[in-house]
Design an enzyme around this catalytic site. Sequence first.
Site, PDB file in Angstrom:
ATOM      1  N   GLU A 151      -6.348   2.510  -8.236  1.00  0.00           N
ATOM      2  CA  GLU A 151      -6.944   3.029  -7.578  1.00  0.00           C
ATOM      3  C   GLU A 151      -5.440   4.364  -7.071  1.00  0.00           C
ATOM      4  OE1 GLU A 151      -6.755  -0.083  -7.261  1.00  0.00           O
ATOM      5  OE2 GLU A 151      -7.357  -0.700  -5.497  1.00  0.00           O
TER       6      GLU A 151
ATOM      7  N   CYS B 111      -6.131  -3.715  -1.970  1.00  0.00           N
ATOM      8  CA  CYS B 111      -5.465  -3.998  -1.126  1.00  0.00           C
ATOM      9  C   CYS B 111      -4.918  -3.198  -0.926  1.00  0.00           C
ATOM     10  CB  CYS B 111      -3.899  -4.260  -1.706  1.00  0.00           C
ATOM     11  SG  CYS B 111      -3.430  -3.281  -3.330  1.00  0.00           S
TER      12      CYS B 111
END
Length: 151
Positions: A56, A84
């Site tokens: 990401e 996360c």
Amino acid sequence: MSGFRSHMDQALAEARTAAERGEVPVGAVVVAPDGRVVAAAGNRTRELNDPTAHAEILALRAACAAAGSERLPDHDLYVTLEPCPMCAAAISFARIGRLYFGADDPKSGGVAHGARVYSHRQCHHAPEVYDGIGAEEAAALLRAFFEGRRE
């Protein structure tokens, strides 16, 4: 959402490529408002010796560089695993419009599990979140990767 097209297949391809490099198989794709893929990445934490080199983060960095801005309003992010907390915060800071993720991450997730970054009052921007897209294939990639490590 008329004209919706999922880009999870490309994120899954990035995840498979990451696994081939010995990385945890997570892939991400950033899509512009006009439907163009502007960045794609897979995990590279081991290759780059960088704990922040999650798929990401790498995809957001590339998309922001291409846009010439630290913000990507109305962009979509497809990622194979629930982000996360670090990645969830970066997604918020980038002002991503919609987050699509595949497999849940009860152990380390930061969106639907764990920290639940977007539900905090301190979160300045929360994207629309759509989960479970490509979840079975994403989870299967992760299981196979970790089973191979345990043998």
